[in-house]
Design an enzyme around this catalytic site. Structure first.
Site, PDB file in Angstrom:
ATOM      1  N   SER A  15       2.582  12.139 -41.622  1.00 56.19           N
ATOM      2  CA  SER A  15       2.158  11.166 -42.420  1.00 56.19           C
ATOM      3  C   SER A  15       3.310  10.409 -43.269  1.00 56.19           C
ATOM      4  CB  SER A  15       0.355  11.563 -43.430  1.00 56.19           C
ATOM      5  OG  SER A  15       0.348  11.612 -43.242  1.00 56.19           O
ATOM      6  N   THR A  60      -5.434  16.703 -46.975  1.00 55.07           N
ATOM      7  CA  THR A  60      -5.758  17.180 -45.379  1.00 55.07           C
ATOM      8  C   THR A  60      -6.511  19.132 -45.505  1.00 55.07           C
ATOM      9  OG1 THR A  60      -5.417  17.447 -43.243  1.00 55.07           O
ATOM     10  CG2 THR A  60      -3.483  18.048 -44.854  1.00 55.07           C
ATOM     11  N   LYS A  64     -10.035  19.199 -48.095  1.00 52.49           N
ATOM     12  CA  LYS A  64     -10.846  17.554 -48.309  1.00 52.49           C
ATOM     13  C   LYS A  64     -12.198  18.125 -49.214  1.00 52.49           C
ATOM     14  CE  LYS A  64      -9.378  15.482 -44.566  1.00 52.49           C
ATOM     15  NZ  LYS A  64      -9.517  14.461 -43.464  1.00 52.49           N
ATOM     16  N   ASP A  99     -11.493   7.857 -43.406  1.00 49.92           N
ATOM     17  CA  ASP A  99     -10.791   8.571 -42.376  1.00 49.92           C
ATOM     18  C   ASP A  99     -12.209   7.006 -41.691  1.00 49.92           C
ATOM     19  OD1 ASP A  99      -9.120  10.282 -41.926  1.00 49.92           O
ATOM     20  OD2 ASP A  99     -10.373  11.734 -42.319  1.00 49.92           O
ATOM     21  N   GLY A 125     -17.772  17.847 -36.470  1.00 45.70           N
ATOM     22  CA  GLY A 125     -16.575  18.550 -37.521  1.00 45.70           C
ATOM     23  C   GLY A 125     -15.925  17.864 -38.921  1.00 45.70           C
ATOM     24  N   GLY A 126     -14.821  18.122 -38.934  1.00 46.79           N
ATOM     25  CA  GLY A 126     -15.147  16.684 -41.124  1.00 46.79           C
ATOM     26  C   GLY A 126     -14.255  15.737 -40.245  1.00 46.79           C
ATOM     27  N   GLU A 150     -23.107  26.228 -31.444  1.00 42.59           N
ATOM     28  CA  GLU A 150     -22.844  26.049 -32.717  1.00 42.59           C
ATOM     29  C   GLU A 150     -23.801  24.766 -33.010  1.00 42.59           C
ATOM     30  OE1 GLU A 150     -21.526  27.781 -35.574  1.00 42.59           O
ATOM     31  OE2 GLU A 150     -20.156  28.832 -33.075  1.00 42.59           O
ATOM     32  N   MET A 197      -6.227  18.753 -26.933  1.00 48.25           N
ATOM     33  CA  MET A 197      -5.070  18.841 -28.041  1.00 48.25           C
ATOM     34  C   MET A 197      -3.680  18.855 -27.305  1.00 48.25           C
ATOM     35  SD  MET A 197      -5.276  18.929 -32.358  1.00 48.25           S
ATOM     36  CE  MET A 197      -4.675  20.303 -31.858  1.00 48.25           C
TER      37      MET A 197
END
Ligand code: NAP
Length: 279
Positions: A15, A60, A64, A99, A125-126, A150, A197
């Site tokens: 950022s 972040t 959040k 986002d 997720g978020g 999940e 990732m």
């Protein structure tokens, strides 16, 4: 130091690179800095930030959701999503979530208008949550797939979207057979889990050969810039969209909220890509 990011940890954030290049380009004498703030210290942080005349922060992990109790007002998106990634200081503290808008703008930039599109999202997720609400608000038809163990998380998210926006949001098991079937009736696939990732760049959530050529594939993972999923989907002839666009556009949207400016998106993207390439 009028702007910054609050999270814990915040050490590897991109950022500062994208906001500082924008402030410089716009001739604004501001600096964007990182604030490592544990959630127990958020109250103290906001008291000090108000006294110092801060203008805006991004938020972040893990703050959040926790920041909401310190805010006076929420945008519609932030209220629906239940999480905030942008706060504007002023007479009152207002929380926003950029986002999902960042993701929608990255898709639009690649020529994908999401209105009326059938979108399959991998992950619950978020980030997936922000994207799903934004896509639903923008008139897309969403399905969610989360790993089976999940699955409840995907079901809860689906129920929340249906309750708040009165749209159906089917849940698909995260296995190759179920995802392949769901993709036959999809226009866009958005991957929103950390699989692939850095440093696990050899991993891919699904084999790309189950993705039909007409499906546009977005991976919100931005490190590496081209994940294995995207590289293989591209070989199959799919339009691909990397995660840098979402990152840059969510930041650009934050600056519009804080300052009412039009940020230099291409310069911000170059700053992010250069930082990623030099790491
Ligand atoms: P999060 O809230 O922790 O959610 C992670 C999601 O991924 C959950 O649905 C989780 O499923 C799933 N998941 C994790 N490991 C998995 C695995 N091995 N196999 C299958 N599913 C798995 O994280 P987040 O904030 O949503 O972020 C997700 C990714 O998006 C991260 O890589 C982050 O860097 C990236 N991101 C990018 C941007 C951007 O601007 N481009 C913005 C935000 C996030 P379970 O519920 O089963 O654990």
């Amino acid at each position: 130091m009028k702007f910054g990011l609050i999270g814990h940890p915040v050490g590897h954030s991109l950022s500062p690179a994208l906001h500082n290049v924008s402030f410089k380009h716009l001739g604004l004498d501001y600096e964007y800095v990182l604030f490592d703030v544990e959630k127990e210290k958020l109250g103290v942080f906001f008291d000090n930030a108000k006294k110092r005349g801060m203008l805006g922060v991004n938020v972040t992990i893990p703050n959040k959701v926790e920041v909401i109790k310190y805010l006076d007002d929420l945008s519609r998106e932030a209220e629906l999503i239940g999480a905030v990634n942008t706060i504007k200081f002023g007479d009152k503290l207002t929380g926003y979530n950029t986002d999902g808008i960042g993701c929608a703008q990255a898709l639009a930039e690649a020529g994908v208008d999401i209105k009326g599109k059938r979108i399959l999202i991998l992950g619950a997720g978020g980030a997936a949550r922000s994207i799903i609400f934004q896509c639903a608000l923008d008139g897309a038809q969403i399905s969610i797939s989360n790993r089976k163990a999940e699955k409840k998380m995907a079901i809860d998210l689906s129920k929340d979207v249906t309750k708040k926006l009165k749209v159906e949001c089917p849940v698909v098991d995260l296995n190759n057979k179920s995802v392949a079937k769901a993709l036959e009736g999809s226009d866009v696939l958005i991957h929103a889990t950390p699989v692939g990732m850095h440093p696990d760049t050899d991993a891919s959530i699904i084999p790309a050969d189950i993705i039909p050529e007409n499906v546009a594939v977005m991976d919100i993972v931005y490190n590496p810039i081209e994940t294995k999923l995207l590289a293989e989907a591209k070989k199959n002839g799919c339009t691909t969209i990397n995660g840098v666009g979402m990152l840059v556009h969510q930041g650009a949207q934050s600056e519009r909220i804080w300052l009412g400016v039009e940020p230099p998106v291409d310069k911000m993207r170059a700053a992010v890509e250069n930082t990623l390439k030099s790491d």
